[in-house]
Design a protein around this motif. Structure first.
Motif, PDB file in Angstrom:
ATOM      1  N   MET A   1      29.039 -78.374  23.235  1.00 40.09           N
ATOM      2  CA  MET A   1      28.718 -78.664  21.843  1.00 40.09           C
ATOM      3  C   MET A   1      29.380 -77.631  20.920  1.00 40.09           C
ATOM      4  O   MET A   1      29.402 -76.446  21.196  1.00 40.09           O
ATOM      5  N   SER A   2      29.891 -78.103  19.836  1.00 38.61           N
ATOM      6  CA  SER A   2      30.594 -77.232  18.893  1.00 38.61           C
ATOM      7  C   SER A   2      29.600 -76.409  18.076  1.00 38.61           C
ATOM      8  O   SER A   2      28.535 -76.890  17.693  1.00 38.61           O
ATOM      9  N   ALA A   3      29.992 -75.175  17.793  1.00 42.96           N
ATOM     10  CA  ALA A   3      29.160 -74.322  16.938  1.00 42.96           C
ATOM     11  C   ALA A   3      29.422 -74.632  15.462  1.00 42.96           C
ATOM     12  O   ALA A   3      28.728 -74.129  14.591  1.00 42.96           O
ATOM     13  N   GLU A   4      30.439 -75.461  15.198  1.00 40.24           N
ATOM     14  CA  GLU A   4      30.775 -75.810  13.821  1.00 40.24           C
ATOM     15  C   GLU A   4      29.892 -76.968  13.342  1.00 40.24           C
ATOM     16  O   GLU A   4      29.549 -77.847  14.115  1.00 40.24           O
ATOM     17  N   VAL A   5      29.566 -76.943  12.056  1.00 37.38           N
ATOM     18  CA  VAL A   5      28.753 -77.993  11.457  1.00 37.38           C
ATOM     19  C   VAL A   5      29.676 -78.889  10.642  1.00 37.38           C
ATOM     20  O   VAL A   5      30.482 -78.399   9.846  1.00 37.38           O
ATOM     21  N   THR A   6      29.566 -80.200  10.839  1.00 32.57           N
ATOM     22  CA  THR A   6      30.336 -81.136  10.015  1.00 32.57           C
ATOM     23  C   THR A   6      29.583 -81.320   8.700  1.00 32.57           C
ATOM     24  O   THR A   6      28.418 -81.712   8.700  1.00 32.57           O
ATOM     25  N   LEU A   7      30.257 -81.001   7.604  1.00 34.86           N
ATOM     26  CA  LEU A   7      29.598 -81.047   6.292  1.00 34.86           C
ATOM     27  C   LEU A   7      29.882 -82.355   5.570  1.00 34.86           C
ATOM     28  O   LEU A   7      31.002 -82.856   5.590  1.00 34.86           O
ATOM     29  N   THR A   8      28.838 -82.867   4.929  1.00 38.03           N
ATOM     30  CA  THR A   8      28.946 -84.094   4.127  1.00 38.03           C
ATOM     31  C   THR A   8      28.188 -83.855   2.819  1.00 38.03           C
ATOM     32  O   THR A   8      27.456 -82.869   2.694  1.00 38.03           O
ATOM     33  N   SER A   9      28.329 -84.778   1.883  1.00 39.86           N
ATOM     34  CA  SER A   9      27.579 -84.608   0.641  1.00 39.86           C
ATOM     35  C   SER A   9      26.076 -84.693   0.906  1.00 39.86           C
ATOM     36  O   SER A   9      25.284 -84.133   0.164  1.00 39.86           O
ATOM     37  N   ALA A  39      42.531 -74.404  13.141  1.00 38.44           N
ATOM     38  CA  ALA A  39      41.303 -74.964  13.728  1.00 38.44           C
ATOM     39  C   ALA A  39      40.807 -74.196  14.961  1.00 38.44           C
ATOM     40  O   ALA A  39      39.605 -73.917  15.059  1.00 38.44           O
ATOM     41  N   PRO A  40      41.694 -73.795  15.897  1.00 40.64           N
ATOM     42  CA  PRO A  40      41.183 -73.035  17.052  1.00 40.64           C
ATOM     43  C   PRO A  40      40.560 -71.701  16.646  1.00 40.64           C
ATOM     44  O   PRO A  40      39.520 -71.300  17.194  1.00 40.64           O
ATOM     45  N   SER A  41      41.153 -71.015  15.685  1.00 34.25           N
ATOM     46  CA  SER A  41      40.593 -69.740  15.211  1.00 34.25           C
ATOM     47  C   SER A  41      39.240 -69.957  14.548  1.00 34.25           C
ATOM     48  O   SER A  41      38.299 -69.185  14.764  1.00 34.25           O
ATOM     49  N   VAL A  42      39.137 -71.008  13.748  1.00 35.75           N
ATOM     50  CA  VAL A  42      37.878 -71.314  13.070  1.00 35.75           C
ATOM     51  C   VAL A  42      36.797 -71.626  14.116  1.00 35.75           C
ATOM     52  O   VAL A  42      35.662 -71.149  14.015  1.00 35.75           O
ATOM     53  N   ALA A  43      37.160 -72.377  15.160  1.00 36.20           N
ATOM     54  CA  ALA A  43      36.208 -72.706  16.226  1.00 36.20           C
ATOM     55  C   ALA A  43      35.769 -71.447  16.982  1.00 36.20           C
ATOM     56  O   ALA A  43      34.590 -71.281  17.305  1.00 36.20           O
ATOM     57  N   GLN A  44      36.729 -70.541  17.243  1.00 37.02           N
ATOM     58  CA  GLN A  44      36.388 -69.283  17.932  1.00 37.02           C
ATOM     59  C   GLN A  44      35.453 -68.435  17.083  1.00 37.02           C
ATOM     60  O   GLN A  44      34.516 -67.824  17.598  1.00 37.02           O
ATOM     61  N   ILE A  45      35.716 -68.384  15.790  1.00 32.78           N
ATOM     62  CA  ILE A  45      34.852 -67.622  14.877  1.00 32.78           C
ATOM     63  C   ILE A  45      33.444 -68.217  14.887  1.00 32.78           C
ATOM     64  O   ILE A  45      32.452 -67.486  14.940  1.00 32.78           O
ATOM     65  N   ALA A  46      33.352 -69.542  14.859  1.00 31.78           N
ATOM     66  CA  ALA A  46      32.040 -70.205  14.879  1.00 31.78           C
ATOM     67  C   ALA A  46      31.258 -69.787  16.122  1.00 31.78           C
ATOM     68  O   ALA A  46      30.055 -69.523  16.058  1.00 31.78           O
ATOM     69  N   GLU A  47      31.947 -69.698  17.247  1.00 31.58           N
ATOM     70  CA  GLU A  47      31.311 -69.321  18.507  1.00 31.58           C
ATOM     71  C   GLU A  47      30.972 -67.826  18.526  1.00 31.58           C
ATOM     72  O   GLU A  47      29.860 -67.431  18.858  1.00 31.58           O
TER      73      GLU A  47
END
Length: 107
Positions: A1-9, A39-47
């Protein structure tokens, strides 16, 4: 599971503006090559920082109302929110250590 959150309005207020910890929001689009490069860096930061900073991904094509509300004209744009306010903003692809500089002193 991704540590990133998908944002919506629908969830932006709760996930970003009401967050108790700083939020790094990645404004991106599917067709954007620089967005794919970071994107890979952002995902690593999220983790790596998952207990200290929240990382959200906002697709500007699907959430154009939020993109225009924050004046997004170029992507990728990274915005750090703290206490519901824009604390930092940077446009363009950058290495992970540059992205980390946006928020390290805020966490």
């Amino acid at each position: 599971m991704s540590a990133e959150v998908t944002l919506t309005s629908e969830n932006f207020k709760k996930e970003v503006l009401e967050s108790k910890i700083p939020v790094l929001v990645d404004f991106w689009a599917e067709w954007c090559m620089p967005c794919k490069m970071i994107a890979p860096s952002v995902a690593q930061i999220a983790e790596s920082y998952k207990d200290r900073i929240k990382v959200g991904k906002l697709n500007v094509d699907e959430q154009s109302d939020l993109a225009s509300q924050y004046g997004i004209i170029s992507i990728p744009t990274l915005i750090v929110f703290k206490d519901g306010q824009v604390a930092r903003q940077k446009v363009g692809a950058m290495p992970r250590h540059e992205i980390e500089k946006l928020f390290l002193d805020l966490i």
